[in-house]
Scaffold this motif. Sequence first.
Motif, PDB file in Angstrom:
ATOM      1  N   GLY A 242      28.124  11.072 -26.239  1.00  0.00           N
ATOM      2  CA  GLY A 242      26.778  11.491 -25.827  1.00  0.00           C
ATOM      3  C   GLY A 242      25.960  10.280 -25.404  1.00  0.00           C
ATOM      4  N   HIS A 243      26.380   9.116 -25.892  1.00  0.00           N
ATOM      5  CA  HIS A 243      25.628   7.901 -25.575  1.00  0.00           C
ATOM      6  C   HIS A 243      26.327   7.031 -24.540  1.00  0.00           C
ATOM      7  N   MET A 244      27.190   7.644 -23.732  1.00  0.00           N
ATOM      8  CA  MET A 244      27.703   6.839 -22.623  1.00  0.00           C
ATOM      9  C   MET A 244      26.628   6.841 -21.529  1.00  0.00           C
ATOM     10  N   PRO A 252      14.729   6.016 -21.921  1.00  0.00           N
ATOM     11  CA  PRO A 252      15.197   5.468 -23.195  1.00  0.00           C
ATOM     12  C   PRO A 252      15.716   6.565 -24.123  1.00  0.00           C
ATOM     13  N   CYS A 253      16.701   6.202 -24.926  1.00  0.00           N
ATOM     14  CA  CYS A 253      17.341   7.146 -25.856  1.00  0.00           C
ATOM     15  C   CYS A 253      17.069   6.659 -27.280  1.00  0.00           C
ATOM     16  N   PRO A 254      16.952   7.572 -28.257  1.00  0.00           N
ATOM     17  CA  PRO A 254      16.735   7.126 -29.645  1.00  0.00           C
ATOM     18  C   PRO A 254      17.829   6.190 -30.160  1.00  0.00           C
ATOM     19  N   CYS A 255      18.988   6.135 -29.485  1.00  0.00           N
ATOM     20  CA  CYS A 255      20.065   5.244 -29.948  1.00  0.00           C
ATOM     21  C   CYS A 255      19.771   3.787 -29.602  1.00  0.00           C
ATOM     22  N   GLY A 256      18.729   3.561 -28.766  1.00  0.00           N
ATOM     23  CA  GLY A 256      18.385   2.196 -28.410  1.00  0.00           C
ATOM     24  C   GLY A 256      18.796   1.814 -26.993  1.00  0.00           C
ATOM     25  N   GLY A 259      19.405   5.940 -20.409  1.00  0.00           N
ATOM     26  CA  GLY A 259      20.238   6.683 -19.463  1.00  0.00           C
ATOM     27  C   GLY A 259      21.469   7.315 -20.070  1.00  0.00           C
ATOM     28  N   CYS A 260      21.415   7.644 -21.386  1.00  0.00           N
ATOM     29  CA  CYS A 260      22.588   8.230 -22.046  1.00  0.00           C
ATOM     30  C   CYS A 260      22.850   9.656 -21.533  1.00  0.00           C
ATOM     31  N   TRP A 261      24.132  10.006 -21.505  1.00  0.00           N
ATOM     32  CA  TRP A 261      24.571  11.312 -20.991  1.00  0.00           C
ATOM     33  C   TRP A 261      23.811  12.464 -21.643  1.00  0.00           C
TER      34      TRP A 261
END
Length: 397
Positions: A242-244, A252-256, A259-261
Motif C-alpha cells: 500500500g506504501h509503494m 503526503p501519507c501517514p507512513c512518512g 504518493g503512496c498507492w
Amino acid sequence: MKKTKTWNQHVVKQENKDLVLHTIMRYAPISRAETAVKTSLNKGTVSSLVNDLIEENMVYESGPGKSSGGRRPVMLNFNRMAGCSIGIDLGVNYILGVLTDLTGEILMEKYIKYEYESYEITMQHTLEVIDYLITRQPDTPYSIVGIGVGIPGAVDLKGQVMLAPNLNWENIEIKDKLQERYGVPVVIENEANAGCYGEKKYGVGSKSNHILYISIGIGIGIGMMLNGELYRGNNGFSGEMGHMTIDLNGNPCPCGNQGCWELYASEKGLHAAMSAYGIPPQSNDQRDLEYLIGLARQKDEQAIALFNTVGGYIGLGVKNIVNTFNPEQVIIGNRMSSAQEWIEPAIREKLDGTLWFQKEGLHLEFSGLSTHSSAMGMAAFSIENFLMNYQYSQTAL
Ligand SMILES: [Zn+2]
C-alpha cells in the motif's frame, strides 16, 4: 540413552495421533479400519490412538456406517465443538469479531463501526467485542482455544505491532496484554496475511497455491501465499505494498512518504477524489464507501466514474505486483470488495496490460468470504495452534 528412546517414542506417538486426527477431520465419518488404511498405520495402533482422542473429546463415535460385507462398523467423527476460536479483524473504522467452531464455521459474530479513535478507545472496543463473544460461547470441553487479532499494519513474528499508520500505532504490544487478561494463547498478525489465509482455508483460494490477497479498506495491505505457504518475509513485514510510491510528487501519507498507492486506490482514494466528481464528501468521511455504493446503485454517473478511476488505480498496482510474483490467483478483499460491480471492469482493463506471459492461468476474483476473510483467517490460526499443541498442554483451557 533410555531417556532419548522414550522421548522419541513419545514424539512418534504424538505425530501418529495428529495424523489420525487429521485423517478423521478430513474424511469423517470414517471407520477405524478405513483410518488405518488411509494412515498406513496398523489397526491396533489406530484403535489405541482413537481411544485417546475419544477420551480427549476430540473425536466421537456415531451409528454404524455402511458394511463392506461383515458387521457394520462404528463411524468416527471429528468433534468440531471440542472448543471455540475467536478471530478479530481490527479495522481502521470498524471491528469485526467471529466466534467459530474448530472447523472455522461461524457460530456468532459482532460488528462495531466507528470513527477513527485513539489507541485506548480502540482497545476498549476490542475488549468489548471479545468479552461479548466469550460470554456467549457454547459449553465445550476446551472452551476458547485461542484469540487472534488481525491488525492493519506491520506486525513482527513475535506479534508486536511495529507500525499501523492508519491507526496511528507505533511499537504497540497487545499480545501479552490479551493473553494475561483472557488466559488463552493469542496470535497477532497482519490483517492481509490473515485474509489471505482465511481465503485459502475457507474461501475462493482453496485450490490455489500462489495467491495474492489484496485487502482494500481505508488503506491497502497484501497477503501472499507462495508455494502454498503464507509468506511473511524475514521479520514478518512482507506485503506493505500500500506504501509503494506511484506518484513522486504525490500527497503526503501517514507512513512518512508521499504518493503512496493506497492514497489513490482505497477508501481514502475515494474520499480524496469525491469533490472533483461533484459529490460532496460525507460529514463522516469513513462512511463514503457506503454512500457512493448507494449512488452507484441509483446509476449516478459521477459515482460510477469515480469508482472507475479508483478501480483503475487498484488495477495499476495489482498489475505491478502480478509482474513481480507471477501468482495463480489475485483476490480483492476487505471493504472495497463490496464495490466489485463498479471497480472490476477498470481493474481487469489494467490487468490486461500485464506482461502477456503473466496472464496464463491467472485468475482475478473477489473475496469469497466477503468482509470476513481476515477475522476467519485469525480464527483459523488459533484453531491450528490448538490442534498442534492441545495434547501437550497439561490442562484443558
Ligand atoms: Zn504511505
